[in-house]
Design a protein around this motif. Structure first.
Motif, mmCIF file in Angstrom:
data_model
loop_
_atom_site.group_PDB
_atom_site.id
_atom_site.type_symbol
_atom_site.label_atom_id
_atom_site.label_comp_id
_atom_site.label_asym_id
_atom_site.label_seq_id
_atom_site.Cartn_x
_atom_site.Cartn_y
_atom_site.Cartn_z
ATOM 1 N N ASN A 146 0.855 -1.179 0.000
ATOM 2 C CA ASN A 146 0.000 0.000 0.000
ATOM 3 C C ASN A 146 0.886 1.223 0.000
ATOM 4 O OD1 ASN A 146 -2.805 -0.960 0.400
ATOM 5 N ND2 ASN A 146 -1.900 -1.897 2.212
ATOM 6 N N SER A 147 0.271 2.376 -0.263
ATOM 7 C CA SER A 147 1.008 3.616 -0.045
ATOM 8 C C SER A 147 1.236 3.757 1.453
ATOM 9 C CB SER A 147 0.188 4.790 -0.558
ATOM 10 O OG SER A 147 0.442 5.940 0.215
ATOM 11 N N PRO A 148 2.478 3.861 1.897
ATOM 12 C CA PRO A 148 2.737 3.983 3.334
ATOM 13 C C PRO A 148 2.085 5.243 3.893
ATOM 14 C CG PRO A 148 4.777 3.592 2.114
ATOM 15 C CD PRO A 148 3.713 3.872 1.107
ATOM 16 N N MET A 150 -0.718 6.665 2.880
ATOM 17 C CA MET A 150 -2.153 6.480 3.077
ATOM 18 C C MET A 150 -2.424 5.503 4.213
ATOM 19 S SD MET A 150 -5.138 7.403 2.399
ATOM 20 C CE MET A 150 -5.574 8.181 0.843
ATOM 21 N N ALA A 151 -1.593 4.493 4.326
ATOM 22 C CA ALA A 151 -1.758 3.561 5.443
ATOM 23 C C ALA A 151 -1.635 4.319 6.770
ATOM 24 C CB ALA A 151 -0.711 2.458 5.368
ATOM 25 N N ARG A 153 -2.184 7.487 7.293
ATOM 26 C CA ARG A 153 -3.343 8.358 7.491
ATOM 27 C C ARG A 153 -4.518 7.547 8.010
ATOM 28 N NH1 ARG A 153 -4.281 11.936 2.201
ATOM 29 N NH2 ARG A 153 -5.303 13.372 3.623
ATOM 30 N N VAL A 154 -4.800 6.445 7.346
ATOM 31 C CA VAL A 154 -5.935 5.622 7.760
ATOM 32 C C VAL A 154 -5.762 5.164 9.202
ATOM 33 C CG1 VAL A 154 -7.107 3.427 7.378
ATOM 34 C CG2 VAL A 154 -6.555 4.889 5.437
#
Lengths: 212, 212
Positions: A146-148, A150-151, A153-154
């Motif tokens: 995954n995009s680190p 975005m991970a 942020r989530v």
DNA sequence: TGGCTATGTAAGTGCGCACTTACATTAAAA
DNA sequence: TTTTAATGTAAGTGCGCACTTACATAGCCA
């Protein structure tokens, strides 16, 4: 000088508490001074105006997230356990900073730039740290690609919303045990995802929910 | 009677807008009346006091989430696609209700019970619907055996935080394209989780991030 | 001791805001 | 046409709050 040298500090603390409880406009200078144990006049002698008092509070505030120092301690632990520890630590930080967080939520409309600046400084730092952590996990082949960013942020979004839900929108404060259980379930979802895949079963056996 | 019969409605709308922009205390009755196109006196004749005006606004407000109606349309779509559609619809609802959401965030301290009631009514309904959806997915063997309740909460938490981050804490409004991309990445994480498992590769091939 | 600095006491000023009162006007219902 | 309900105009009241002014006092340092 008379008595205490830390008048300013006490005034700032009283300001933090009162504004977080009643909002900027409802927290009167009289009340703030009283809580700090000084006269209203002393407040104005130190800060000139209520607005500057509030600004100094915002400018001088630092979240100093101790997340970075935590990471080395996680060596050797499983991915899941690491996430649990990070999440717990993060939630404790949020709890300690509850007063300022409440202010940031309720006064954004009034002090957009300054509050956004503080908030973003805090969140960006957290996200950077977490993104680094995830990148590391990817290099080791533990995490999917995954995009680190975005991970991260989530991950933080979930915890912030959880904190808000438990501490601000629902009555009663987070109990330690409830929190631990919730964190387990949350991390379980964040880690495994929600899709039923055969390899899940071979790896973890059961979900956190089933273990209850 | 003179002119319009919908004076009350216009006053309530003006109240919603102004309080969401400036907060309860800074939104003056004079300004509200002006925005509604009537005199301040008319406001008081209708509502008696500013406080009751605000209360009527809160009591009369309904979020009417159209999520439930949406679910049947998802038959035949993949789990991932379904989640994307639900997420998008949910974010649009939040955007439409932005004014009231801002009020709920900034005035909780002042009107705790009432605002919490509205907020919880909204969130609980959403969560119930989503939990039902997840239960259904579990029955079909599509979803892992997480707690559907917790899955629903996490799902909504992510989206609410995302909304807040984009619409309130960061300048500029969500662009449609950015939102679509973000939703894809978010759902990708929520669905697959972040752990590298062999079956992932066989199922989806690549993550949303890799597809970019 | 004397001067300086931080604080206190007391009284007050001016402004903005929620809310009121008295009277006038207008459009629709009867 | 008369009546009535909804709104307007205008002036004002009272309160709370941020902020001020003038003078007094108590501890610290030279």
């Amino acid at each position: 000088m008379k008595k205490t040298k830390n008048t300013k500090k006490q005034l700032l603390e009283a300001t933090l508490t009162l504004i977080s409880e009643k909002g900027y406009l409802r927290a009167t200078t009289r009340e703030i001074a009283q809580k700090a144990g000084v006269t209203e006049l002393t407040l104005f002698r130190h800060f000139g105006s209520k607005e500057r008092l509030f600004e100094e509070l915002l400018n001088g505030y630092t979240f100093l997230p101790r997340l970075k120092e935590l990471l080395p301690e996680l060596e050797g632990l499983s991915y899941e356990r690491s996430l649990e520890i990070i999440a717990t630590r993060f939630l404790l930080t949020l709890k300690e900073r509850k007063a300022m967080i409440k202010i940031m939520y309720s006064e954004v409309t009034i002090y957009p730039e300054k509050i956004r600046a503080i908030y973003n400084r805090f969140v960006d730092e957290m996200r950077g740290t977490m993104a680094g952590f995830f990148e590391n996990m990817q290099k080791r082949g533990i995490m999917r690609r995954n995009s680190p960013e975005m991970a991260a942020r989530v991950f933080l979004w979930i915890l912030i919303s959880y904190f808000r839900s438990e501490e601000i929108m629902r009555p009663g404060s987070m109990k330690k045990e409830t929190m631990e259980m919730n964190v387990q379930e949350i991390i379980d979802i964040f880690m495994h995802g929600t899709l039923n895949k055969r390899s899940d079963l071979s790896y973890t056996g059961r979900t956190a929910h089933e273990r209850l």
